[in-house]
Design a protein around this motif. Sequence first.
Motif: not given
Length: 320
Positions: A49-62
């Motif tokens: 999940p990813f929502d550009l408008d939300l400051p939370i919930g950034m995806p885990v990046l490798e």
Amino acid sequence: MKGPQVLVTGATGFVGEAVVFRLLLDKKFAPVAAVRASSRLSGLCRVVPFDLDLPIGMPVLEEGGVVVHCAARVHVMNEAAADSLAEFRKANVEGTVRLARRAAESGVKRFIFISSIKVNGESTVRNVPFKATDLPAPVDPYGVSKHEAEVALWQISQETGMEVVVIRPPLVYGPGVKANFLSMMRWLDRGVPLPLGAIDNRRSLVALGNLTDLVVTCIDNPAAAGQVFLVSDGEDLSTSQLLRRMAFALGKIARLLPVPARLLSVVASMIGASGVAERLCSSLQVDIQHTREVLGWHPPVSTERALRQAADHYRDKEAR
């Protein structure tokens, strides 16, 4: 063994989804689709999940991975926001900066940003195309927000060492295209007479297959780091030529009336459609020589083939 993880934002969108499918086809990288809602990519690759408008919930990046950032707030028909630029900045600038900083903190090696030719401007003098080295001159809120995002990304790159690549496409078309290009196909398919037979402008377009090919090239090409790339099919068409060639791909004959461009502009202004007339009548050309030279890249899909692909997809959908 597959190469680095490639996180693609906006993976339910026209460009983002095509990038993921191209990565799956190549089998060279491990694509991760970042989406706001459900996606037909589920089961084909990892979906987060990813929502550009939300400051939370950034995806885990490798660490060592790559981000291809396609998600954006794009043109909104019948804009209801009191401050349109503020809304574009919220998503396209603030959201991009959050994602880029998270990427840099995670050790992401390269951040590929799908920007827009609107950063360069709205139109060109015929046969004087935009170049990657031109000073930005965005006009509308969308173009301004994309330019501001680019500036922020270069700053983050300088601060963190994360490589940034910027790609500025003009109008993108191909199978599944929507908005004005889809409307054009419908008019041509239905034989609607169009007052565009006398338009002698020049417009650069980019086929979806050519854009995704450039994106994939930029993922691991060392020469791409720190560069701005303009992209097109390498063939510029007038509005009249595009309509005739699109009609041919559809198996139709374009019914174009030779109305002078100046008269079109006057009538369009009277009915509040001056923006539409400007896009139909003005020129917007891009020079991709820099892209060719730096990357050794050339558009692999011809305009004829790309128009045929778009037409075939349109007919298949209409037949259902």
